[in-house]
Motif scaffolding. Structure first.
Motif, short mmCIF file in Angstrom:
data_model
loop_
_atom_site.label_atom_id
_atom_site.label_comp_id
_atom_site.label_asym_id
_atom_site.label_seq_id
_atom_site.Cartn_x
_atom_site.Cartn_y
_atom_site.Cartn_z
N TYR A 100 11.90 -7.89 -4.87
CA TYR A 100 10.46 -8.04 -5.14
C TYR A 100 9.72 -6.71 -4.92
O TYR A 100 9.00 -6.23 -5.80
CB TYR A 100 9.87 -9.14 -4.24
CG TYR A 100 8.36 -9.10 -4.17
CD1 TYR A 100 7.58 -9.57 -5.23
CD2 TYR A 100 7.71 -8.55 -3.06
CE1 TYR A 100 6.19 -9.51 -5.18
CE2 TYR A 100 6.32 -8.48 -3.01
CZ TYR A 100 5.57 -8.96 -4.07
OH TYR A 100 4.21 -8.87 -4.02
N ALA A 101 9.94 -6.12 -3.75
CA ALA A 101 9.14 -4.93 -3.39
C ALA A 101 9.56 -3.69 -4.18
O ALA A 101 8.72 -2.94 -4.66
CB ALA A 101 9.24 -4.67 -1.88
N GLN A 105 7.82 -4.88 -7.97
CA GLN A 105 6.53 -4.22 -7.74
C GLN A 105 6.66 -2.70 -7.67
O GLN A 105 5.64 -2.01 -7.58
CB GLN A 105 5.90 -4.74 -6.44
CG GLN A 105 5.63 -6.24 -6.44
CD GLN A 105 4.56 -6.62 -7.44
OE1 GLN A 105 3.66 -5.86 -7.74
NE2 GLN A 105 4.66 -7.83 -7.98
N ILE A 112 1.20 -5.34 -3.96
CA ILE A 112 1.97 -6.13 -2.98
C ILE A 112 1.02 -6.75 -1.97
O ILE A 112 1.08 -7.95 -1.66
CB ILE A 112 3.03 -5.25 -2.27
CG1 ILE A 112 4.13 -4.85 -3.26
CG2 ILE A 112 3.64 -6.00 -1.07
CD1 ILE A 112 5.17 -3.91 -2.68
#
Lengths: 204, 325
Positions: A100-101, A105, A112
């Motif tokens: 995800y990070a 993103q 975030i």
């Protein structure tokens, strides 16, 4: 009481469980590099994100199944697998967060932060992850010894973490909630068994 | 209302199918051409690159006219477009429609036209297609789930089709209905959505020159998982508005209730215009992931009306788009 398997048998079993628990990660790596006909499909980031997250939840539920199984079956040596299973849960959930990070993103801190603050299902996921971090850090024998009774109190954090994790999954599904419902039912059974034993023998 | 079209839509120069297949020769020729020609052919080679090594399967639709509405951006691969689908009638997983729609039979196919029009009736698929010549429309598609693709549809302008049914003065909306047949659309056996799938447009939206009835993809007959044999395409709205496998077109006086609106009214509205400023209650609509950009692709900013504002913004003047999402 049944006799526990020998240490050598347990060690062999542990190696096998370890290898099995690593299989999903192996398949994800193969799919990422499209080896052996594996593929992440048209949206590889989403696929990695969802797979890692679901495996994290599965291992969390498997870890939470150890104690009830041990109680019901009397096979006390099952507890020797609990730490490893719990750490695999933490591993897959960490991969889920890192995908995800880093990939989804691309470390864009603004979006975030906005996600964590404004999207309740992401808030739940982050809180669950934050709860699991101290559990992973204190999973060693040394920390268990050092914390004593407080260790058990601390590790009860796994219950709210699991509830938030399933809730996080449920909340991001668009309409077809069959899968999160299955997770929720299993979690409810696992927590229900604990409650049952606790109510039956309040003095501990 | 604020929007800023960030992409000027130019006359497209899309390579036709024969060139896709002969692109090695084509590139060789380009190599011995002058420097100027090399630059212009490089643009065409770009589009050819989007096509898989294999030829596109399916029956060719023959001569297809180009359109000025097409984007010049590189289309997604045939594989991406046909294996990553939201078509809940064939399952809720993205790869389910590809798997489960294989044996879906679309011949014969009829569409019932009724409601506020002078030429109602049941029309055969081929008869409907005679309304207009086929055009290729290379459009951006923005899903409400914040991913997007560029898709070379083939279809006919919806206006040309609808005018044949002679809608009367009470026809303010057009309501579209998908086939309901659980024996052929297996996931309709479960009540995930209130089947059959329903969508609606205002008559002005339906008659807008961007709106098409698509019957093809990459110059070939529309694959089942993409909504065969005919589906709506409204490129300035979230993908769920572009209803698939249509069996009924109804002209109505009242605004239809579309399926997703009925299912979750606080999350999905009637208009569903692509709008980076109005978030889905559970996720941001400011950016989108373009399918096909791989593991390290960066999300791109979502454009107001998916970049089609110059053609459609006037339809919504005076409408509060935060309220009418």
């Amino acid at each position: 009481m049944r006799r526990a398997p020998s240490n050598a048998t347990l060690r062999a079993l542990k190696v096998m469980v370890f290898a099995a628990a690593l299989l999903p990660a192996v398949f994800l790596v193969l799919a990422t590099f499209e080896i052996g006909g594996q593929s992440l499909g048209a949206n590889p980031i989403e696929e990695l994100l969802h797979e890692a997250g679901e495996w994290g939840l599965r291992f969390l539920l498997i870890t939470l199944a150890v104690t009830p199984l041990r109680r019901i079956s009397g096979l006390n040596w099952l507890v020797r697998f609990r730490r490893m299973l719990g750490l695999f849960a933490f591993f897959y959930i960490s991969v889920h967060f890192l995908v995800y990070a880093l990939l989804d993103q691309r470390l864009a801190l603004g979006p975030i932060f906005e996600d964590i603050v404004e999207r309740p299902y992401i808030t739940l996921g982050i809180v669950a992850l934050l709860m699991l971090i101290p559990l992973a850090l204190t999973s060693t024998k040394g920390m268990m010894r050092r914390l004593g009774r407080r260790w058990q109190a601390l590790h009860r954090l796994v219950y709210p973490a699991a509830i938030l994790g399933v809730w996080h999954f449920w909340w991001q599904v668009k309409e077809d909630i069959r899968e999160p419902v299955i997770y929720a039912v299993i979690l409810a059974v696992l927590l229900g068994i604990r409650l049952f034993y606790r109510l039956r023998s309040p003095a501990r | 209302m604020r929007y800023k079209p960030t992409e000027k839509i130019l006359a497209s120069e899309i390579t036709d199918e024969a060139d896709y297949l002969n692109r090695r020769e084509f590139l060789k020729l380009a190599g011995i051409a002058t420097a100027g020609a090399l630059v212009s052919s490089a643009c065409q080679a770009d589009v050819a690159e989007a096509v898989a090594e294999r030829p596109i399967p399916g029956r060719s639709l023959g001569k297809v006219a180009k359109s000025d509405f097409s984007t010049t951006a590189k289309p997604n691969s045939y594989e991406d477009i046909t294996t990553y689908n939201n078509f809940y009638e064939f399952g809720t997983g993205k790869s389910d429609p590809h798997r489960n729609a294989k044996d879906f039979v679309t011949e014969p196919w009829t569409v019932t036209v009724d409601g506020e029009c002078d030429k109602p009736g049941t029309y055969d698929f081929d008869e409907l297609l005679r309304a207009s010549a086929l055009e290729e429309r290379i459009y951006r598609l923005r899903c409400v789930e914040a991913w997007s693709m560029i898709i070379p549809w083939v279809g006919i302008p919806m206006a040309n089709l609808l005018k044949r049914f002679e809608p009367n003065s009470r026809a303010r909306f057009v309501r579209f209905v998908t086939l309901y047949d659980p024996t052929r659309m297996p996931a309709q056996r479960r009540p995930i959505l209130d089947w059959p799938y329903i969508e609606g447009l205002t008559i002005a939206e339906a008659m807008n020159p961007l709106t098409i009835m698509a019957v093809g993809l990459y110059g070939k007959v529309l694959p089942n998982q993409n909504g065969a044999p005919l589906r709506l395409i409204v490129p300035w709205k979230y993908g769920f508005k572009s209803i698939k496998s249509i069996v009924r077109i109804q002209f109505t006086e009242k605004q239809p209730i579309n399926t997703w609106q009925a299912s979750a009214p606080h999350e999905y509205g009637f208009y569903a215009n692509v709008n980076p400023e109005v978030d889905h209650p559970r996720w941001s609509q400011a950016r989108e992931r373009r399918i096909g950009t791989g593991l390290f692709g960066e999300k791109i900013p979502t454009q107001m009306f998916n970049g089609y504002g110059e053609h459609v913004a006037h339809l919504y003047s005076g409408l509060d788009l935060a309220k009418h999402y």
